[in-house]
Design a protein around this motif. Structure first.
Motif, PDB file in Angstrom:
ATOM      1  N   SER A  99       0.846  -1.192   0.000  1.00  0.00           N
ATOM      2  CA  SER A  99       0.000   0.000   0.000  1.00  0.00           C
ATOM      3  C   SER A  99       0.881   1.241   0.000  1.00  0.00           C
ATOM      4  O   SER A  99       2.116   1.154   0.033  1.00  0.00           O
ATOM      5  CB  SER A  99      -0.911  -0.006   1.229  1.00  0.00           C
ATOM      6  OG  SER A  99      -0.158   0.280   2.398  1.00  0.00           O
ATOM      7  N   THR A 121       1.219  -2.572  -6.431  1.00  0.00           N
ATOM      8  CA  THR A 121       1.141  -1.424  -5.537  1.00  0.00           C
ATOM      9  C   THR A 121       0.220  -0.343  -6.099  1.00  0.00           C
ATOM     10  O   THR A 121       0.069  -0.211  -7.318  1.00  0.00           O
ATOM     11  CB  THR A 121       2.543  -0.824  -5.265  1.00  0.00           C
ATOM     12  OG1 THR A 121       2.430   0.226  -4.294  1.00  0.00           O
ATOM     13  CG2 THR A 121       3.176  -0.284  -6.539  1.00  0.00           C
ATOM     14  N   ASN A 122      -0.373   0.416  -5.203  1.00  0.00           N
ATOM     15  CA  ASN A 122      -1.141   1.606  -5.592  1.00  0.00           C
ATOM     16  C   ASN A 122      -0.400   2.864  -5.162  1.00  0.00           C
ATOM     17  O   ASN A 122      -0.986   3.935  -5.058  1.00  0.00           O
ATOM     18  CB  ASN A 122      -2.546   1.581  -4.971  1.00  0.00           C
ATOM     19  CG  ASN A 122      -2.517   1.775  -3.472  1.00  0.00           C
ATOM     20  OD1 ASN A 122      -1.632   1.253  -2.787  1.00  0.00           O
ATOM     21  ND2 ASN A 122      -3.493   2.501  -2.940  1.00  0.00           N
ATOM     22  N   THR A 143      -1.405  -0.007 -10.010  1.00  0.00           N
ATOM     23  CA  THR A 143      -2.828   0.230 -10.288  1.00  0.00           C
ATOM     24  C   THR A 143      -3.009   1.653 -10.802  1.00  0.00           C
ATOM     25  O   THR A 143      -2.193   2.536 -10.564  1.00  0.00           O
ATOM     26  CB  THR A 143      -3.688   0.072  -9.018  1.00  0.00           C
ATOM     27  OG1 THR A 143      -3.400   1.162  -8.126  1.00  0.00           O
ATOM     28  CG2 THR A 143      -3.408  -1.243  -8.336  1.00  0.00           C
ATOM     29  N   GLY A 145      -5.787   5.039 -10.902  1.00  0.00           N
ATOM     30  CA  GLY A 145      -6.616   5.669  -9.886  1.00  0.00           C
ATOM     31  C   GLY A 145      -6.298   7.135  -9.690  1.00  0.00           C
ATOM     32  O   GLY A 145      -5.440   7.707 -10.361  1.00  0.00           O
ATOM     33  N   LEU A 153      -2.764   5.825  -5.188  1.00  0.00           N
ATOM     34  CA  LEU A 153      -3.745   5.801  -6.270  1.00  0.00           C
ATOM     35  C   LEU A 153      -4.979   5.082  -5.749  1.00  0.00           C
ATOM     36  O   LEU A 153      -4.900   3.927  -5.317  1.00  0.00           O
ATOM     37  CB  LEU A 153      -3.172   5.090  -7.490  1.00  0.00           C
ATOM     38  CG  LEU A 153      -1.960   5.778  -8.123  1.00  0.00           C
ATOM     39  CD1 LEU A 153      -1.392   4.935  -9.250  1.00  0.00           C
ATOM     40  CD2 LEU A 153      -2.300   7.184  -8.611  1.00  0.00           C
ATOM     41  N   ALA A 158      -8.678   1.909  -9.221  1.00  0.00           N
ATOM     42  CA  ALA A 158      -7.760   1.106  -8.405  1.00  0.00           C
ATOM     43  C   ALA A 158      -8.470  -0.113  -7.827  1.00  0.00           C
ATOM     44  O   ALA A 158      -7.937  -1.232  -7.842  1.00  0.00           O
ATOM     45  CB  ALA A 158      -7.174   1.957  -7.288  1.00  0.00           C
ATOM     46  N   GLU A 190      -9.309   6.157   0.195  1.00  0.00           N
ATOM     47  CA  GLU A 190      -8.146   5.290   0.395  1.00  0.00           C
ATOM     48  C   GLU A 190      -8.512   4.082   1.247  1.00  0.00           C
ATOM     49  O   GLU A 190      -7.990   2.983   1.043  1.00  0.00           O
ATOM     50  CB  GLU A 190      -6.994   6.064   1.040  1.00  0.00           C
ATOM     51  CG  GLU A 190      -5.696   5.269   1.076  1.00  0.00           C
ATOM     52  CD  GLU A 190      -4.483   6.142   1.364  1.00  0.00           C
ATOM     53  OE1 GLU A 190      -3.379   5.576   1.410  1.00  0.00           O
ATOM     54  OE2 GLU A 190      -4.634   7.372   1.531  1.00  0.00           O
ATOM     55  N   THR A 193      -9.978   1.511  -1.048  1.00  0.00           N
ATOM     56  CA  THR A 193      -8.928   0.883  -1.855  1.00  0.00           C
ATOM     57  C   THR A 193      -8.095  -0.076  -1.005  1.00  0.00           C
ATOM     58  O   THR A 193      -7.751  -1.174  -1.460  1.00  0.00           O
ATOM     59  CB  THR A 193      -8.036   1.959  -2.493  1.00  0.00           C
ATOM     60  OG1 THR A 193      -8.849   2.859  -3.244  1.00  0.00           O
ATOM     61  CG2 THR A 193      -6.997   1.332  -3.409  1.00  0.00           C
TER      62      THR A 193
END
Length: 255
Positions: A99, A121-122, A143, A145, A153, A158, A190, A193
């Motif tokens: 994350s 990963t975002n 991702t 987003g 993101l 995402a 967030e 996500t």
């Protein structure tokens, strides 16, 4: 020391770091636990701090989200130790989700010692660390987003991407961890996500330094018993250790 002087020192500590634990304030001020709690109650009544389990946070901190740069210089030694301990959990050839956050940014660097990884990963910052590696046995999936102040993101793009993925591990940073609220973030989008990240993983490890204990963000990502491992530092107080050991699958204290 007069009560007013103590309260000013408590307020200064909370504003400087975003939060303060009762145990730290007891040691710093040389007064009893009960005295510190009374002072926090006075400050909370005046709207200057928010009372949380084990201490106080800055007023409004449950919805305020510091940017990446503001957090990157805090607790750096603890983050490096946590990153090394978290990387030790990962087997060669594993798939890992990371994350966003400054602790997971440190974890990304530590993971460069683990062979044959696929990392989802975002986090733009995490992806940058991994993309700069010269390794040819490292696959990075970023991702899409919308971007948050912590360079995450997030949002429906995402979440849709994450719902299609299945990873061995999630290493997740959090804004706060609390006995009742669990693992939290101040950002509602967030949180959604991150919940998708949790759902994508066979095993979930939270990586967070001891200052996150007792901090409560606006939205819960996961309860304590939904996490397999918590990796934190040896500065975590004894009460918090007992709570995490009894609620989570495993507690790792990085020295």
């Amino acid at each position: 020391m007069l009560a007013r002087q103590r309260q000013e020192l408590i307020l200064d500590a909370v504003r400087t770091t975003g939060g303060a634990r009762v145990s730290e304030l007891v040691e710093r001020l040389g007064v009893s636990d009960m005295t510190v709690r009374r002072d926090i109650e006075v400050l909370a009544t005046r709207g200057l701090v928010t009372r949380v389990h084990g201490g106080a946070t800055a007023a409004g901190s449950s919805v305020d989200e510091p940017g990446f740069a503001a957090k990157s210089g805090l607790h750096t030694a603890a983050k490096q130790a946590i990153a090394a301990a978290a990387a030790a959990l990962i087997e060669p050839g594993a798939s890992v989700a990371l994350s966003a956050g400054t602790t997971t940014h440190a974890v990304a660097s530590a993971l460069l010692t683990v062979p044959r990884l696929t990392v989802v990963t975002n986090s733009l910052r995490v992806a940058e660390v991994l993309h700069e590696s010269p390794r040819d046995d490292l696959t990075v999936v970023l991702t899409g987003g919308e971007r948050t102040p912590s360079d995450a993101l997030v949002g429906p793009v995402a979440v849709a991407a994450l719902r299609q993925l299945h990873v061995d591990w999630l290493l997740m940073g959090v804004h706060g961890m609390d006995a009742e609220a669990g693992f939290t973030t101040p950002n509602l989008v967030e949180a959604e996500t991150n919940r998708a990240l949790v759902a994508s993983a066979r095993r979930v490890a939270v990586v967070a330094d001891n200052s996150k204990w007792g901090v409560v963000g606006l939205s819960t990502i996961a309860t304590l018993d939904e996490v397999d491992v918590v990796v934190t530092d040896a500065g975590l107080d004894e009460e918090a250790r007992k709570i995490l050991e009894s609620s989570c699958g495993r507690l790792v204290l990085a020295s």
